[in-house]
Scaffold this motif. Structure first.
Motif, PDB file in Angstrom:
ATOM      1  N   LEU A  57       0.668  -1.140   0.043  1.00  0.00           N
ATOM      2  CA  LEU A  57       0.081   0.039   0.079  1.00  0.00           C
ATOM      3  C   LEU A  57       0.975   1.416  -0.019  1.00  0.00           C
ATOM      4  CD1 LEU A  57      -2.854   1.324   0.303  1.00  0.00           C
ATOM      5  CD2 LEU A  57      -2.523   1.321   2.807  1.00  0.00           C
ATOM      6  N   PHE A  58       0.802   1.934  -1.141  1.00  0.00           N
ATOM      7  CA  PHE A  58       1.560   3.188  -1.232  1.00  0.00           C
ATOM      8  C   PHE A  58       0.620   4.278  -0.767  1.00  0.00           C
ATOM      9  CE2 PHE A  58       3.478   1.164  -5.054  1.00  0.00           C
ATOM     10  CZ  PHE A  58       4.875   1.385  -4.810  1.00  0.00           C
ATOM     11  N   VAL A  59       1.107   5.079   0.269  1.00  0.00           N
ATOM     12  CA  VAL A  59       0.639   6.208   0.640  1.00  0.00           C
ATOM     13  C   VAL A  59       1.169   7.577   0.302  1.00  0.00           C
ATOM     14  CG1 VAL A  59      -0.327   7.453   2.878  1.00  0.00           C
ATOM     15  CG2 VAL A  59      -0.179   4.914   2.980  1.00  0.00           C
ATOM     16  N   ASN A  60       0.797   8.067  -0.686  1.00  0.00           N
ATOM     17  CA  ASN A  60       1.363   9.286  -1.278  1.00  0.00           C
ATOM     18  C   ASN A  60       0.990  10.752  -0.228  1.00  0.00           C
ATOM     19  OD1 ASN A  60       2.335  11.430  -2.778  1.00  0.00           O
ATOM     20  ND2 ASN A  60       1.464  10.889  -4.651  1.00  0.00           N
ATOM     21  N   ASP A  61       1.869  10.977   0.188  1.00  0.00           N
ATOM     22  CA  ASP A  61       1.703  12.130   1.417  1.00  0.00           C
ATOM     23  C   ASP A  61       1.710  13.504   0.624  1.00  0.00           C
ATOM     24  OD1 ASP A  61       1.287  13.404   3.717  1.00  0.00           O
ATOM     25  OD2 ASP A  61       3.341  13.425   4.189  1.00  0.00           O
ATOM     26  N   GLY A  62       1.113  13.709  -0.484  1.00  0.00           N
ATOM     27  CA  GLY A  62       0.938  15.129  -1.070  1.00  0.00           C
ATOM     28  C   GLY A  62       2.215  15.234  -2.059  1.00  0.00           C
ATOM     29  N   SER A  63       2.820  14.152  -2.606  1.00  0.00           N
ATOM     30  CA  SER A  63       4.039  14.469  -3.324  1.00  0.00           C
ATOM     31  C   SER A  63       3.840  15.608  -4.422  1.00  0.00           C
ATOM     32  CB  SER A  63       4.451  13.233  -4.127  1.00  0.00           C
ATOM     33  OG  SER A  63       5.040  12.312  -3.278  1.00  0.00           O
ATOM     34  N   LYS A  64       4.771  16.546  -4.573  1.00  0.00           N
ATOM     35  CA  LYS A  64       4.858  17.430  -5.696  1.00  0.00           C
ATOM     36  C   LYS A  64       5.660  17.300  -7.052  1.00  0.00           C
ATOM     37  CE  LYS A  64       4.291  21.013  -2.233  1.00  0.00           C
ATOM     38  NZ  LYS A  64       4.183  20.165  -1.088  1.00  0.00           N
ATOM     39  N   ASP A  65       6.166  15.966  -7.166  1.00  0.00           N
ATOM     40  CA  ASP A  65       6.975  15.490  -8.300  1.00  0.00           C
ATOM     41  C   ASP A  65       5.831  14.644  -8.999  1.00  0.00           C
ATOM     42  OD1 ASP A  65       6.973  13.102  -6.753  1.00  0.00           O
ATOM     43  OD2 ASP A  65       9.003  13.032  -6.845  1.00  0.00           O
ATOM     44  N   ASN A  66       6.622  13.517  -9.790  1.00  0.00           N
ATOM     45  CA  ASN A  66       5.795  12.588 -10.621  1.00  0.00           C
ATOM     46  C   ASN A  66       5.406  11.326  -9.868  1.00  0.00           C
ATOM     47  OD1 ASN A  66       5.493  14.324 -12.918  1.00  0.00           O
ATOM     48  ND2 ASN A  66       7.562  13.869 -13.453  1.00  0.00           N
ATOM     49  N   SER A  67       5.417  11.255  -8.383  1.00  0.00           N
ATOM     50  CA  SER A  67       5.323  10.220  -7.731  1.00  0.00           C
ATOM     51  C   SER A  67       4.109   9.536  -8.123  1.00  0.00           C
ATOM     52  CB  SER A  67       5.400  10.368  -6.365  1.00  0.00           C
ATOM     53  OG  SER A  67       6.883  10.707  -6.115  1.00  0.00           O
ATOM     54  N   GLN A  68       2.845  10.385  -7.980  1.00  0.00           N
ATOM     55  CA  GLN A  68       1.463   9.923  -8.143  1.00  0.00           C
ATOM     56  C   GLN A  68       1.345   9.106  -9.485  1.00  0.00           C
ATOM     57  OE1 GLN A  68      -0.455   9.228  -5.979  1.00  0.00           O
ATOM     58  NE2 GLN A  68      -2.087   8.580  -7.093  1.00  0.00           N
ATOM     59  N   GLN A  69       1.926   9.862 -10.538  1.00  0.00           N
ATOM     60  CA  GLN A  69       1.711   9.036 -11.867  1.00  0.00           C
ATOM     61  C   GLN A  69       2.255   7.564 -12.006  1.00  0.00           C
ATOM     62  OE1 GLN A  69       2.370  12.365 -11.134  1.00  0.00           O
ATOM     63  NE2 GLN A  69       2.165  13.644 -13.014  1.00  0.00           N
ATOM     64  N   MET A  70       3.612   7.908 -11.198  1.00  0.00           N
ATOM     65  CA  MET A  70       4.327   6.459 -11.523  1.00  0.00           C
ATOM     66  C   MET A  70       3.597   5.347 -10.436  1.00  0.00           C
ATOM     67  SD  MET A  70       8.340   7.750 -11.090  1.00  0.00           S
ATOM     68  CE  MET A  70       8.998   6.385 -11.279  1.00  0.00           C
ATOM     69  N   ILE A  71       3.159   5.810  -9.190  1.00  0.00           N
ATOM     70  CA  ILE A  71       2.239   4.833  -8.477  1.00  0.00           C
ATOM     71  C   ILE A  71       1.304   4.428  -9.164  1.00  0.00           C
ATOM     72  CG2 ILE A  71       0.982   4.828  -6.365  1.00  0.00           C
ATOM     73  CD1 ILE A  71       2.839   6.789  -5.081  1.00  0.00           C
ATOM     74  N   GLU A  72       0.274   5.156  -9.802  1.00  0.00           N
ATOM     75  CA  GLU A  72      -0.918   4.527 -10.531  1.00  0.00           C
ATOM     76  C   GLU A  72      -0.303   3.508 -11.720  1.00  0.00           C
ATOM     77  OE1 GLU A  72      -3.757   7.428 -11.709  1.00  0.00           O
ATOM     78  OE2 GLU A  72      -3.442   8.762  -9.828  1.00  0.00           O
ATOM     79  N   LYS A  73       0.677   4.102 -12.423  1.00  0.00           N
ATOM     80  CA  LYS A  73       1.213   2.909 -13.400  1.00  0.00           C
ATOM     81  C   LYS A  73       1.458   1.592 -12.782  1.00  0.00           C
ATOM     82  CE  LYS A  73       4.598   2.642 -17.024  1.00  0.00           C
ATOM     83  NZ  LYS A  73       5.827   3.250 -17.766  1.00  0.00           N
ATOM     84  N   ILE A  74       2.250   1.820 -11.606  1.00  0.00           N
ATOM     85  CA  ILE A  74       2.683   0.485 -10.906  1.00  0.00           C
ATOM     86  C   ILE A  74       1.451  -0.335 -10.333  1.00  0.00           C
ATOM     87  CG2 ILE A  74       3.638  -0.272  -8.838  1.00  0.00           C
ATOM     88  CD1 ILE A  74       5.710   1.982  -9.240  1.00  0.00           C
TER      89      ILE A  74
END
Length: 237
Positions: free
Chosen positions: A39-56
């Motif tokens: 379970l990734f918990v994205n704590d409001g990242s401002k880079d491309n972390s969310q796009q990468m997480i969703e792809k994973i």
């Protein structure tokens, strides 16, 4: 698959590490002692972390995520993860990969007789200043909590979920997880784990919040310890 362990991985601006995290967690899931998911918990990242997480997560059913609406800090990210998990065991690992998921199997060997098992980084690969400040902070926490932990800040832990979800989180409490399990009359244990240099991304903690922050949080912990409500239901009908 019915999973037994969910590993929380808090993420804040870790785009340079996420591909490695995916590969290492996939490799671990293949050899895990119990069925495991992430379970990734994205704590409001401002880079491309969310796009990468969703792809994973789209490419692997063992990977899931939650995205917080803004950056709240590590304690809030862990609390959000604790509240979301439905498996009997909860794991925690940082996205910087300074610890390896392979060592979750080391922790799992002790979880049956304990309620929290935490790693102890016996050969840390950090700078002198970081190592020294962490040792001082650990000494301060140990003096306040009497939890017997030499490395309570190690970002590799397994907790029985029922204990994790009863922890009344506040900012900074991620430093006190073993002590909060003890308040529930739980059993804790630390075991040696591997440690590695950070090779990508930037750390989010400096000397100030490794020393001054923990000292202030210790007084908050003492207040909570005094006020903490702990009960067991004897009978129900």
């Amino acid at each position: 698959m019915n999973h037994t362990l969910t590993v929380i991985i808090p993420v804040y601006n870790e785009q340079d590490n996420l591909e490695r995290v995916q590969k290492e967690m996939q490799a671990y899931i293949e050899i895990a002692l119990v069925p495991t998911q992430v379970l990734f918990v994205n704590d409001g990242s401002k880079d491309n972390s969310q796009q990468m997480i969703e792809k994973i997560c789209c490419s692997n059913t063992d990977f899931h995520y939650i995205l917080l609406d803004k950056n709240y800090g590590l304690s809030a990210a862990l609390k959000a993860g604790f509240d979301t998990i439905r498996t009997s065991l909860t794991g925690y690992m940082d996205a910087d990969l300074q610890t390896t998921p392979q060592d979750f199997n080391v922790l799992l060997k002790h979880i049956e007789n304990n309620d929290l098992v935490t790693g102890e980084r016996t050969s840390r690969k950090d700078s002198f200043i970081k190592n020294t400040s962490s040792k001082i902070a650990n000494g301060i926490r140990r003096a306040f909590t009497h939890d017997g932990m030499d490395d309570t800040g190690c970002p590799l832990k397994i907790i029985k979920t029922e204990y994790a979800q009863r922890i009344p989180m506040f900012r900074g409490l991620h430093r006190f997880l073993p002590a909060m399990v003890l308040l529930q009359n739980g059993h804790i244990k630390q075991v040696p784990v591997s440690h590695f240099e950070r090779i990508a991304g930037r750390g989010n903690f400096g000397v100030w919040n490794r020393l001054i922050g923990p000292l202030v949080d210790c007084f908050a912990y003492l207040w909570m310890k005094k006020k903490y409500i702990n009960y067991k239901i004897r009978k129900q009908g």
